[in-house]
Design an enzyme around this catalytic site. Structure first.
Site, mmCIF file in Angstrom:
data_model
loop_
_atom_site.group_PDB
_atom_site.id
_atom_site.type_symbol
_atom_site.label_atom_id
_atom_site.label_comp_id
_atom_site.label_asym_id
_atom_site.label_seq_id
_atom_site.Cartn_x
_atom_site.Cartn_y
_atom_site.Cartn_z
ATOM 1 N N CYS A 150 16.044 39.715 -11.747
ATOM 2 C CA CYS A 150 16.083 40.701 -10.662
ATOM 3 C C CYS A 150 15.323 41.953 -11.079
ATOM 4 O O CYS A 150 15.464 42.419 -12.213
ATOM 5 C CB CYS A 150 17.529 41.049 -10.312
ATOM 6 S SG CYS A 150 17.674 42.190 -8.905
ATOM 7 N N CYS A 185 24.924 45.622 -13.537
ATOM 8 C CA CYS A 185 24.693 44.200 -13.252
ATOM 9 C C CYS A 185 24.034 43.485 -14.431
ATOM 10 O O CYS A 185 23.012 43.944 -14.957
ATOM 11 C CB CYS A 185 23.811 44.072 -12.008
ATOM 12 S SG CYS A 185 23.466 42.372 -11.529
ATOM 13 N N CYS A 224 31.328 38.756 -9.742
ATOM 14 C CA CYS A 224 30.298 39.648 -9.216
ATOM 15 C C CYS A 224 29.684 40.482 -10.332
ATOM 16 O O CYS A 224 30.374 41.141 -11.102
ATOM 17 C CB CYS A 224 30.918 40.552 -8.157
ATOM 18 S SG CYS A 224 29.734 41.661 -7.391
ATOM 19 N N CYS A 255 19.944 47.638 -11.449
ATOM 20 C CA CYS A 255 21.259 48.271 -11.282
ATOM 21 C C CYS A 255 21.995 48.289 -12.622
ATOM 22 O O CYS A 255 22.069 47.274 -13.323
ATOM 23 C CB CYS A 255 22.080 47.526 -10.239
ATOM 24 S SG CYS A 255 21.329 47.550 -8.590
ATOM 25 N N GLU A 272 21.172 30.655 -11.599
ATOM 26 C CA GLU A 272 22.563 30.237 -11.465
ATOM 27 C C GLU A 272 23.017 30.212 -10.008
ATOM 28 O O GLU A 272 22.512 30.966 -9.170
ATOM 29 C CB GLU A 272 23.475 31.193 -12.258
ATOM 30 C CG GLU A 272 23.363 31.004 -13.754
ATOM 31 C CD GLU A 272 24.120 32.061 -14.544
ATOM 32 O OE1 GLU A 272 24.704 31.706 -15.581
ATOM 33 O OE2 GLU A 272 24.101 33.232 -14.145
ATOM 34 N N CYS A 295 27.596 30.622 -3.775
ATOM 35 C CA CYS A 295 26.907 31.875 -4.069
ATOM 36 C C CYS A 295 25.528 31.508 -4.619
ATOM 37 O O CYS A 295 25.426 30.878 -5.676
ATOM 38 C CB CYS A 295 27.700 32.697 -5.080
ATOM 39 S SG CYS A 295 26.918 34.255 -5.529
#
Length: 344
Positions: free
Chosen positions: A115, A122, A335, A119, A93, A108
């Site tokens: 990933c 996230c 975010c 975290c 994305e 962005c």
């Protein structure tokens, strides 16, 4: 039938050689590069100052890109989120963010498919790590936005899916292309990392040094290790040492990104610990109110009162503190919400 060449996949030497094989005039090379990267042409027909014969040759044997927009969502605030599909079927994305009172248009950009950092707050982490993105695949995110909207991106933030410094070489090559071919100044390019200390030192020695943002998110080892596994490999003290090195080498200020989670990271004690941590760092702080990932999320968004009190405490230390303006939360583009969902 021979498969068409994809121009944005080529190095600039390869692209030059390919165009010269179709037309001996060297100036055509720079014209076509400008159409692709500066003007974000969506088709060869748009390249109006290229002679018709060459355009027809290109139409017959080449295409500008093989990256496709799988889905596109528009937020009520004007933010646009794109789910892109690459030639191998991988999905990533990117987001176009606009602000009513600013002329800047920020892209962005994702640096990885998924990933590996894990975290806890996230959405991308829930997907796990699939693969690194190549330089052209990152640049294509910006070009796709520009082709689709007809707008010129002015700022680039590597804050999408992935940890940029775990894909360091490809990200740096993408930065070079963005700077030299898309004509976006290095001061307008920001890389956000969760704290890969050796790469923070390495980027400080490069010719092109982007603005650095650090996903800090907790001010002590125990809490950070709980929500950010990277703490177990590069702890807060090692990160601080790397940041001091970066600041001394580059004379640049860094931004500490800090997520505010209700009752966990937004307390007075956390603010005081953060003030202590950043005491001798040349930095700004960007506070990010948590964006829930699912309705059953164990983490909660902080109250506006707590956000402003936390900001007040940090400002009392003399640091510049901002609260990140939430963009695209209604389309899961804020975010921490990027997860490359296809069920939309």
């Amino acid at each position: 039938m021979e498969e068409k060449k994809v121009l944005t996949k080529m190095s600039f030497d390869e692209l030059s050689e390919f165009i010269l094989s179709l037309d001996e005039r060297k100036f055509c090379v720079n014209q076509i590069i400008s159409w692709i990267y500066v003007k974000a042409a969506a088709s060869f027909e748009q390249m109006t100052d290229i002679k018709k014969e060459l355009r027809e040759k290109l139409i017959g044997c080449a295409k500008i890109t093989d990256v496709k927009i799988k889905t596109k969502q528009m937020s009520a605030d004007g933010t646009i989120k794109y789910l892109l599909e690459y030639s191998d079927g991988a999905l990533a994305e990117c987001v176009l963010m606009r602000f009513d009172n600013r002329g800047n248009l920020s892209a962005c950009v994702s640096s990885q498919v998924g990933c590996p950092m894990g975290c806890a707050f996230c959405a991308t982490a829930k997907r796990g790590f699939i693969r690194n993105l190549l330089p052209y695949e990152m640049v294509e995110q910006i070009l796709t936005i520009e082709r689709d909207t007809g707008l010129k991106v002015t700022n680039v933030v590597f804050m999408g899916q992935g940890e940029p410094f775990n894909n360091f070489d490809n990200v740096y090559k993408a930065i070079q292309i963005i700077n030299s071919k898309l004509m976006i100044g290095i001061r307008r390019i920001t890389v956000s990392t969760c704290g890969i200390a050796p790469k923070i030192r390495e980027i400080a020695k490069k010719e092109l040094i982007p603005t650095l943002a650090i996903s800090l998110h907790a001010p002590n080892n125990a809490l950070r290790a709980e929500i950010m596994p990277v703490e177990k490999k590069y702890n807060l003290q090692e990160l601080k040492n790397a940041l001091k090195y970066y600041i001394d080498e580059t004379k640049k200020r860094v931004t500490l990104e800090y997520i505010l989670i209700d009752g966990l990271t937004d307390t007075k004690d956390m603010a005081l610990e953060l003030i202590s941590y950043m005491k001798y760092l040349k930095c700004n702080v960007n506070l990010i109110p948590y964006n829930p990932i699912t309705p059953k999320d164990k983490f909660k968004k902080p109250s506006k009162k707590n956000v402003m009190f936390f900001k007040y405490l940090l400002e009392s230390s003399g640091k510049k503190v901002t609260v990140r303006l939430e963009r695209g939360a209604d389309i899961d583009a804020a975010c921490g919400q990027l997860a490359a969902k296809t069920d939309i």
